[in-house]
Design a protein around this motif. Structure first.
Motif: not given
Lengths: 290, 448
Positions: A182-195
């Protein structure tokens, strides 16, 4: 029509709608509760199911019996160990298998297989599988140079824990996997972009997001392991001695074998009170935190 | 007046004729029997039911069917059912050791025990189905214990000089006394222990078996029945004549010690604390041990070469080893009696009356059951089941029932013994503590 009168009408209809449920619960839970309360204050046996009032004698007998505390201790320790192991293993599996299961969701069904076996049957299966002479596991281990006696007195505790963990880790896995998905892919992607990747992403994003599911899993598994009965009873009968006697086995023996129904019910009620206290405290903590 | 009397006589006669006609044509209802599961008794009993349904049952138009609970928790389920007033079964299981517990839920059947019944089943076995003077069951199976041993191995032990020397060496080293091998029917408990040590590979690397014997030490009441021959053979009992508990005695201590020595020296499989009947059979049948104490029901299995090829043809049977009072064996009978809640009392009685006749009992024996037949019938069946003669002989010569072991509290006492004594054997508690716990429990149970 004022707001308050509307609210009152709505409340009244809500209460009316609750009546059937309350009646249903009253019949199914209320009656047995009252009967059990009477039994716990009575000298009652299979030959005398009406019973004779004996005050708090059953409670005194229950509390003063060291075997009850021993069984309670076993169940608490067993539940703590099993819950910790099941949740830890399930969490690790979720993080490892999540990418694979997204592509091949049917594989989840295979991982669920142990959960579909009845616990009593699980006990019978392991009685055969772990038998020193006829069991597949000891035979192969011996061929490999390791002689392990899984059902011997030195290992029996570890064995019953392992069976419980093997059977119920899939349940914890299923709930945690659903939470992970249920953890959205966008959230993970945004976190990854922030390092935030790997370790930081897991501990600062995924685990906090999965926390409600984690709490529920811990709660359900603890309660379930605490009342363990089937596979231990089939495998060891609660022995040797009282080494693997859980509180459920203890109550069962008091009730059906010793024919001391009053004391057995008294222990059950004490257990209910303890569990209720625990549930209220835990729920308050969960609600307050959330 | 005369006409009235005449009319009354006619009416009475008419009613009598009608009642006779009705009773002659009224068929009995079908009945359900709750029986003990497990082979070979289960298959044998089904054959007996087939016979009933095709003969006596067909005549009465009453069919008998059988239901089973699983062995695990059988008695608890049956107790809960009868206490709840269940009418799901009309005929139910009885056993010597819990006849007192179930008696309040059963109908006595003394009216069925005629002289003819004694010609079919032994009088002693009927006695084991009695509680407080009333009979509750027709005995269908006699259960006692034999010493099962491998004839080839025990024979070699008694003839091979190297084996003899090793035996003497081991007994002297571990038991502190030099013992010489003997034939199995001359064993006392020291010989039993010494032989167990000799046939254990970790003690005697040349042993043909991995362990000497296999003890059944699961926390289970039936395992205490199997063990308590060690106690009775040394004069032990639950209670003395005055009703005093006599478990804290040299006989009980010796009995406990026999299992403890074997366990501590690992002359029984390491997982024996989870073993019961089935596990012990598989270990002995696989040729992993040289001898064991076991229930008589296992004999047909070990004579079946397709099931246990290692043992078939080499099986020796003897009485249990002797104590100071000679050899002893616990014995009890299983039987069938009538559920008090049944609405088909006549049908249940008709079935039990038929069951206590020669034809069904002989059939049951031929098919693998172990009915306690009277002498004449036993001789007839001996050709098919030679061990049944031995059973009859052992029950008469060595059989014992502990004082109080048919009371309503017997099951609870056996269970408490199982908890504490298995705890002692596996090192969970000391012997004194185990005995003290059992004594305290028995005092409480018998005081109620």
């Amino acid at each position: 029509m004022s707001y308050s009168s509307f609210e009152t009408k709505e409340q009244a209809s809500a209460r009316a709608l609750l009546v059937p449920l309350c009646l249903f619960l009253g019949a199914l839970l209320g009656f047995p509760t009252l009967i059990n309360l009477w039994y716990s204050f009575s000298d009652v046996s299979f030959q005398n199911m009406i019973g004779t009032f004996v005050g708090v004698d059953n409670y005194v007998a229950a509390i003063s019996n060291p075997k009850m505390w021993q069984a309670l201790g076993f169940s608490l320790k067993f539940a703590l160990i099993c819950t910790t192991l099941e949740v830890a293993v399930a969490l690790v599996l979720v993080f490892i298998l999540h990418p694979l299961l997204i592509k091949r969701p049917w594989m989840t069904a295979i991982l669920m297989l142990p959960m579909m076996v009845s616990p009593a049957l699980m006990g019978v299966m392991y009685r055969l599988i772990l038998n020193e002479f006829t069991g597949a596991v000891p035979v192969y281990l011996e061929m490999a140079g390791y002689a392990v006696n899984f059902l011997g007195r030195g290992n029996i505790y570890k064995t019953v824990v392992a069976i419980e963990v093997l059977q119920w880790t899939p349940f914890a896995f299923l709930i945690l996997l659903t939470a992970r998905q249920t953890v959205s892919y966008e959230l993970e992607e945004a976190a990854a972009v922030d390092g935030a990747t790997g370790f930081r992403s897991t501990f600062h994003i995924l685990l906090p997001m999965m926390k409600p599911a984690l709490v529920i899993v811990i709660f359900v598994r603890f309660i379930d392991s605490f009342r363990v009965f089937d596979h231990i009873y089939v495998l060891t009968g609660g022995g040797p001695g009282n080494l693997t006697t859980s509180i459920s086995i203890y109550i069962y023996k008091l009730f059906f074998v010793q024919n001391t129904l009053g004391e057995a019910v008294a222990v059950s009620i004490l257990l209910l009170l303890m569990s209720l206290t625990l549930i209220v405290v835990a729920m308050r903590l969960v609600v307050r935190r959330s | 007046m005369g006409n009235d009397m005449l009319r009354s006589k006619f009416l009475t006669a008419g009613a009598a004729i009608l009642a006779t006609a009705l009773s002659a044509s009224t068929a009995l209802a079908d009945i359900t029997i709750l029986a003990w599961p497990g082979e070979p008794a289960e298959s044998a009993f089904r054959k007996v039911l087939d016979l009933y349904n095709s003969t006596e049952g067909a005549k009465n138009n009453s069919k008998a069917s059988v239901i089973y609970f699983s062995q695990q928790g059988f008695k608890e389920k049956m107790l809960a059912d009868v206490a709840a007033g269940s009418k799901e079964f009309d005929v139910m299981l009885t056993a010597t050791y819990d006849v007192g517990l179930y008696a309040p839920f059963m109908t006595p059947i003394d009216d069925l025990i005629t002289d003819d019944v004694y010609k079919v089943v032994s009088k002693n076995s009927i006695e084991t189905q009695k509680y407080e003077g009333k009979t509750y069951g027709i005995p269908t199976d006699l259960s006692l214990h034999f010493l099962y041993y491998r004839k080839d191995l025990i024979e070699q032990l008694n003839t091979d000089p190297a084996w003899k020397a090793k035996y003497e060496e081991i007994s002297e080293k571990i038991l502190g006394k030099k013992l010489s091998p003997k034939p199995a029917d001359q064993w006392d408990w020291d010989d039993f222990i010494a032989s167990a040590l000799f046939f254990t590979k970790s003690i005697n690397p040349d042993s043909p078996t991995r362990y000497g014997t296999v003890l059944q030490m699961k926390n289970l009441l039936y395992n205490i029945m199997l063990w308590q021959g060690t106690v009775a053979s040394n004069g032990g009992n639950w209670r003395d004549k005055d009703g005093n508990i006599t478990v804290d005695s040299p006989a009980y201590k010796r009995g406990l010690e026999i299992y403890k020595i074997i366990t501590d020296n690992e002359a029984t499989p390491g997982d024996s604390s989870t073993y019961e009947y089935g596990e012990a059979n598989s270990v002995f049948g696989a040729g992993q041990v040289a001898f064991m104490l076991q229930w008589n029901a296992a004999v047909p299995e070990f004579n079946d070469a397709t099931k246990y090829p290692t043992v078939a043809g080499k099986l020796g049977l003897s009485h249990e080893p002797a104590g100071s009072e000679g050899p002893k064996t616990h014995f009890h009978s299983l039987g069938l009696g009538i559920n008090k809640n049944t609405e088909k009392l006549d049908e249940a009685k008709a079935f039990l009356s038929w069951l206590a006749t020669a034809e069904p009992m002989k059939l049951y024996a031929k098919e693998g059951g172990s009915p306690p037949l009277a002498e004449g019938l036993m001789a007839e069946i001996a050709g098919d089941r030679p061990e049944m003669l031995l059973m009859g002989e052992h029950a008469a010569k060595y059989g014992f029932v502990m004082d109080g072991a048919t009371s309503a509290k017997a099951m609870g006492i056996y269970t408490n013994m199982a908890e504490n004594f298995t705890g002692y054997w596996t090192g969970e508690m000391e012997q004194d503590e185990a005995i003290a716990n059992v004594v305290a429990d028995m005092k409480k149970a018998f005081a109620q």
